[in-house]
Design a protein around this motif. Structure first.
Motif, PDB file in Angstrom:
ATOM      1  N   HIS A  89       0.839  -1.208   0.000  1.00  0.00           N
ATOM      2  CA  HIS A  89       0.000   0.000   0.000  1.00  0.00           C
ATOM      3  C   HIS A  89       0.874   1.259   0.000  1.00  0.00           C
ATOM      4  CE1 HIS A  89      -3.493  -2.356   0.241  1.00  0.00           C
ATOM      5  NE2 HIS A  89      -3.585  -2.509   1.554  1.00  0.00           N
ATOM      6  N   CYS A  90       1.940   1.256   0.788  1.00  0.00           N
ATOM      7  CA  CYS A  90       2.840   2.415   0.839  1.00  0.00           C
ATOM      8  C   CYS A  90       3.495   2.648  -0.523  1.00  0.00           C
ATOM      9  CB  CYS A  90       3.910   2.217   1.909  1.00  0.00           C
ATOM     10  SG  CYS A  90       3.284   2.331   3.600  1.00  0.00           S
ATOM     11  N   LYS A  91       3.893   1.556  -1.151  1.00  0.00           N
ATOM     12  CA  LYS A  91       4.513   1.656  -2.478  1.00  0.00           C
ATOM     13  C   LYS A  91       3.517   2.191  -3.499  1.00  0.00           C
ATOM     14  CE  LYS A  91       6.821  -1.140  -6.026  1.00  0.00           C
ATOM     15  NZ  LYS A  91       7.250  -2.508  -6.419  1.00  0.00           N
ATOM     16  N   TYR A  92       2.284   1.672  -3.449  1.00  0.00           N
ATOM     17  CA  TYR A  92       1.244   2.114  -4.381  1.00  0.00           C
ATOM     18  C   TYR A  92       0.882   3.577  -4.139  1.00  0.00           C
ATOM     19  CZ  TYR A  92      -3.095   1.969  -7.073  1.00  0.00           C
ATOM     20  OH  TYR A  92      -4.081   2.222  -7.987  1.00  0.00           O
ATOM     21  N   PHE A  93       0.904   4.002  -2.895  1.00  0.00           N
ATOM     22  CA  PHE A  93       0.634   5.404  -2.551  1.00  0.00           C
ATOM     23  C   PHE A  93       1.635   6.320  -3.254  1.00  0.00           C
ATOM     24  CE2 PHE A  93       0.811   9.280  -0.163  1.00  0.00           C
ATOM     25  CZ  PHE A  93      -0.461   9.481   0.345  1.00  0.00           C
ATOM     26  N   ILE A  94       2.920   5.978  -3.182  1.00  0.00           N
ATOM     27  CA  ILE A  94       3.962   6.797  -3.813  1.00  0.00           C
ATOM     28  C   ILE A  94       3.793   6.805  -5.327  1.00  0.00           C
ATOM     29  CG2 ILE A  94       6.439   7.034  -4.195  1.00  0.00           C
ATOM     30  CD1 ILE A  94       5.603   7.754  -1.385  1.00  0.00           C
ATOM     31  N   GLU A  95       3.512   5.646  -5.913  1.00  0.00           N
ATOM     32  CA  GLU A  95       3.326   5.561  -7.367  1.00  0.00           C
ATOM     33  C   GLU A  95       2.155   6.423  -7.813  1.00  0.00           C
ATOM     34  OE1 GLU A  95       2.784   1.434  -8.134  1.00  0.00           O
ATOM     35  OE2 GLU A  95       4.917   0.930  -7.920  1.00  0.00           O
ATOM     36  N   THR A  96       1.056   6.375  -7.063  1.00  0.00           N
ATOM     37  CA  THR A  96      -0.137   7.162  -7.411  1.00  0.00           C
ATOM     38  C   THR A  96       0.141   8.655  -7.275  1.00  0.00           C
ATOM     39  OG1 THR A  96      -1.562   5.374  -6.620  1.00  0.00           O
ATOM     40  CG2 THR A  96      -2.571   7.535  -6.887  1.00  0.00           C
ATOM     41  N   ALA A  97       0.830   9.037  -6.211  1.00  0.00           N
ATOM     42  CA  ALA A  97       1.130  10.449  -5.966  1.00  0.00           C
ATOM     43  C   ALA A  97       2.035  11.025  -7.049  1.00  0.00           C
ATOM     44  CB  ALA A  97       1.779  10.622  -4.600  1.00  0.00           C
ATOM     45  N   ASN A  98       2.838  10.186  -7.679  1.00  0.00           N
ATOM     46  CA  ASN A  98       3.758  10.655  -8.726  1.00  0.00           C
ATOM     47  C   ASN A  98       3.090  10.765 -10.091  1.00  0.00           C
ATOM     48  OD1 ASN A  98       6.193  11.104  -7.309  1.00  0.00           O
ATOM     49  ND2 ASN A  98       6.608   8.910  -7.233  1.00  0.00           N
ATOM     50  N   SER A  99       1.832  10.324 -10.217  1.00  0.00           N
ATOM     51  CA  SER A  99       1.124  10.433 -11.490  1.00  0.00           C
ATOM     52  C   SER A  99       0.660  11.869 -11.696  1.00  0.00           C
ATOM     53  CB  SER A  99      -0.068   9.474 -11.526  1.00  0.00           C
ATOM     54  OG  SER A  99      -1.031   9.838 -10.560  1.00  0.00           O
ATOM     55  N   ASN A 100       0.294  12.192 -12.918  1.00  0.00           N
ATOM     56  CA  ASN A 100      -0.073  13.574 -13.267  1.00  0.00           C
ATOM     57  C   ASN A 100      -1.573  13.830 -13.198  1.00  0.00           C
ATOM     58  OD1 ASN A 100       2.621  14.320 -13.838  1.00  0.00           O
ATOM     59  ND2 ASN A 100       2.484  13.410 -15.883  1.00  0.00           N
TER      60      ASN A 100
END
Length: 288
Positions: free
Chosen positions: A225-236
């Protein structure tokens, strides 16, 4: 979603100041404060804001400093002349002398003696004001981006803190299992000796109980979940709501970790995780 933008224009005989500000809101709520002269363009301004700002409580204000006004009062000469002729005839008939200056002051107060002419909207002037409003909106967006960069740094650091705290749990796991085993054995040793208990069955029940206390799955899901949070936050894309959902899942795993812990050291770590997550949730409210 909080932000502020401003643009100033120098037009003929007037100075125009355009201000736009936004506050946190789940939906897009637009409020405009503009002079009557530009009221017919209110929908145009709202559509422009809607196309560029997805969420937030937005307030757009247009202030005009001018020598003139959007309306001008003029003397209605035919009406005034009619009033004057009637009063002059009445003065002659009644034999009452009429002073011109006081009578004129009286006439202009009578109905329809003054007429108000509203200025028409100048399209060329409006185009300049509209471009100014676009500049103000772009200024607000720039403000939001600066705030977003600061928020991202803060939120990412807190996600990293949660990951680091999770890593600390490992050192207490072995001790935790041994403590649980010892406590169960101590509490039930006398009972097992005194009662006719199937030891094999009892050992199976102990293994089942210890498996229920296992937190491996929670740790794996929390890390994902933490990893997915970072990936989502880096999207545009606009990801504020999505980050909120992921934060809920992170919270669910932290809570389960705490309920299964049965260890004071792990409980302390869980509390620290919850504290970091609450601060993340507060910050997410500012994310589109």
């Amino acid at each position: 979603m909080t932000g502020f933008g401003k643009a100033t224009l120098e037009l003929e005989n007037k100075k125009v100041s355009i201000e736009i500000k936004s506050l946190n809101s789940k939906q897009l709520d637009i409020n405009t404060r503009i002079p009557n002269l530009y009221k017919e363009k209110d929908l145009v301004l709202r559509n422009e804001i809607k196309n560029k700002l997805e969420r937030g409580k937005v307030e757009l204000s247009i202030f005009i400093e001018s020598i003139g006004s959007d309306k001008e009062a003029k003397i209605n000469k035919p009406i005034v002349e009619g009033y004057y002729q009637q009063l002059l005839e009445l003065s002659t008939e009644l034999g009452i002398p009429m002073d011109r200056e006081p009578i004129l002051q009286t006439i202009v107060k009578l109905p329809d003696a003054l007429k108000v002419e509203y200025q028409e909207l100048d399209e060329e002037e409006w185009n300049k004001i509209f471009k100014g409003s676009q500049a103000a909106v772009n200024d607000l967006i720039s403000f939001r981006k600066q705030e977003g960069a600061a928020l991202q740094t803060d939120i990412f650091s807190r996600i990293s803190n949660i990951e680091n705290l999770q890593a600390e749990v490992t050192q207490y796991e072995s001790k935790r299992i041994e403590t649980v085993k010892t406590r169960i054995n101590d509490n039930l040793n006398d009972f097992i000796e005194k009662q006719n208990v199937d030891k094999n069955r009892f050992e199976q029940e102990i293994i089942y109980y210890l498996e229920k206390l296992d937190i491996t799955e929670e740790k794996v899901r929390l890390a994902n979940h933490c990893k997915y949070f970072i990936e989502t936050a880096n999207s545009n894309n606009a990801i504020g709501k999505k980050l909120g959902f992921i934060a809920q899942e992170i919270g669910r795993e932290i809570n389960t970790l705490g309920s299964k812990a049965n260890d004071s050291d792990i409980q302390k770590i869980v509390i620290q995780m919850k504290d970091e997550l609450e601060k993340i949730k507060e910050q997410i409210l500012n994310v589109l």
